[in-house]
Design a protein around this motif. Structure first.
Motif, short mmCIF file in Angstrom:
data_model
loop_
_atom_site.label_atom_id
_atom_site.label_comp_id
_atom_site.label_asym_id
_atom_site.label_seq_id
_atom_site.Cartn_x
_atom_site.Cartn_y
_atom_site.Cartn_z
N UNK A 137 0.77 -1.10 -0.19
CA UNK A 137 -0.04 0.01 0.17
C UNK A 137 0.83 1.27 0.12
N UNK A 138 2.15 1.23 0.66
CA UNK A 138 2.88 2.44 0.81
C UNK A 138 3.43 2.96 -0.41
N UNK A 145 0.62 9.68 -5.25
CA UNK A 145 0.86 10.95 -4.96
C UNK A 145 1.75 11.52 -6.16
N UNK A 146 2.69 10.83 -6.76
CA UNK A 146 3.52 11.37 -7.74
C UNK A 146 2.59 11.69 -8.81
N UNK A 147 1.79 10.68 -9.50
CA UNK A 147 0.79 10.99 -10.56
C UNK A 147 -0.15 12.22 -10.14
N UNK A 148 -0.79 12.20 -9.18
CA UNK A 148 -1.73 13.32 -8.78
C UNK A 148 -1.04 14.64 -8.75
N UNK A 336 -10.37 7.68 -9.75
CA UNK A 336 -9.66 7.73 -8.31
C UNK A 336 -9.18 6.17 -8.08
N UNK A 337 -8.19 6.11 -7.24
CA UNK A 337 -7.56 4.90 -6.87
C UNK A 337 -7.69 4.99 -5.33
N UNK A 338 -8.12 4.10 -4.93
CA UNK A 338 -8.87 4.25 -3.36
C UNK A 338 -8.31 2.74 -2.55
N UNK A 348 -6.46 7.89 -2.53
CA UNK A 348 -4.88 7.91 -2.76
C UNK A 348 -4.52 9.01 -3.83
N UNK A 349 -5.49 9.19 -4.79
CA UNK A 349 -5.12 10.12 -5.89
C UNK A 349 -5.67 11.36 -5.40
#
Ligand code: ZN
Ligand code: ZN
Length: 356
Positions: A137-138, A145-148, A336-338, A348-349
């Motif tokens: 998950x990490x 976070x990077x793609x967002x 979104x990715x959750x 997460x996104x």
């Protein structure tokens, strides 16, 4: 990563299925069971396991820190290395991944392992991969976070006149600068009517003001993926049709996200989004399933679709991505990715979602 524990799960399955050995050929499954990210196979029996690769990956294979995992570097290639290891096991029932072995490889298995019964299996390791460990998950969290951030920055600097290909390349570069290993799949940048194709390939069309732009992208971090879609209006004044379609898709996504929780049927989440879009008159324009699992592969279990018989569990990572596609006009998708939790989900996104 708990490689030994994962291998033990597979061993238990071997035993329960009265099988002697397992040839793992899927790259994602090899990585899941050993941490090895190069080209090669993993072979596993009741006692022992070995990673088979060739001299291109000697260093990488030797650096693996997995207890009791043998490393076989065969100068004729990893297929021969795996066959030799399996031959030494004298396995009478050997499982192989039926969707991952070519006919030529199968023929070779038959030719070399003459005393073994070959048993085609599927989904054995994939099933283990569905619920993620915290360490997995990490990594997905970092990739998300990077793609967002990359998408948010891209939109802030976006200039009409760029081609779709240039926009996709720009985003890929931002993801790498943000710390990603690279894009997890070919970035989609589709402008105007091209956005009507759910999986449009970026082309030479130049972006202009007064039209929509759909971006679908994700990146790798240590072998794990992210996946995010945003659709925006370029310029000041979105048309009435864009506002209507966009609002419907966003409402469908928010309704679906509100139902995501451990214990809920995957089909139910799909149904929730579909119902909102059907009531808005766009039911027939939502032409794909609502979402999918994400991990070592961009598309993995579970499936969030009307045909899914799976249930959400805590620790699953899934996308929620309704879309409406209108031929000749364009398409809107918001993804979104959750992370599924016991009382809902964590998104997460976090790229901003504009309200029009
Ligand atoms: Zn996507
Ligand atoms: Zn997706």
């Amino acid at each position: 990563m708990q490689y030994l524990q994962r291998q033990q799960h597979v061993r238990r399955w071997l035993e329960e299925s009265s099988l002697d050995a397992f040839l793992v050929t899927s790259a994602a499954n090899v990585r899941y069971l050993s941490g090895f990210g190069g080209e090669g196979y993993l072979v596993l029996a009741g006692q022992g396991a070995a990673l088979c690769t060739d001299s291109r990956y000697t260093l990488e294979a030797e650096q693996l820190d997995v207890e009791d995992l043998g490393v076989i570097i065969n100068s004729n290639g990893y297929v021969d290395g795996a066959l030799q290891w399996l031959g030494d096991q004298n396995a009478s029932r050997l499982a192989f991944e039926e969707h991952q072995v070519t006919y030529a490889q199968y023929a070779k298995l038959c030719q070399v392992l003459t005393s073994a019964n070959l048993e085609p299996v599927s989904g054995v390791v994939e099933k283990l991969r569905i619920v993620k460990e915290d360490s997995e998950v990490a990594l997905v969290r970092s990739a998300a976070a990077i793609v967002s951030q990359a998408v948010a920055e891209l939109f802030a600097d976006l200039e009409p006149g760029l081609t779709e290909r240039e926009i996709a390349m720009e985003l890929d570069q931002r993801m790498v600068r943000g710390g990603a290993e690279g894009p997890a799949f070919s970035t989609i940048a589709a402008s105007g009517p091209n956005s009507a194709l759910p999986h449009a390939r970026p082309g030479g069309r130049r972006l202009s003001s007064g039209e929509m732009l759909k971006i679908d992208a994700g990146c790798w971090v240590d072998g794990y993926c992210s996946d995010l879609t945003r659709t925006i209006w370029v310029g000041d004044d979105p048309t009435e049709q864009f506002r209507t379609v966009y609002s419907a898709v966003l409402a469908a996504q928010e309704a679906a996200l509100a139902t995501v929780k451990a214990g809920v049927a995957c089909a139910e989440v799909d149904r929730t989004a579909r119902q909102v879009l059907t009531e808005a008159g766009f039911g027939d324009n939502f032409t794909h399933g609502l979402g999918h699992g994400v991990g070592l592969e961009v598309h993995e279990g579970p499936r969030l679709s009307s045909r899914s018989d799976q249930w959400l569990q805590s620790g699953m990572l899934v996308t929620v991505e309704p879309g409406v596609y209108i031929s000749g006009w364009g398409g809107v998708r918001i993804e979104d990715l959750v992370l599924v939790t016991g009382d809902g989900c964590e998104i997460l996104t976090d790229a901003p979602k504009i309200r029009y």
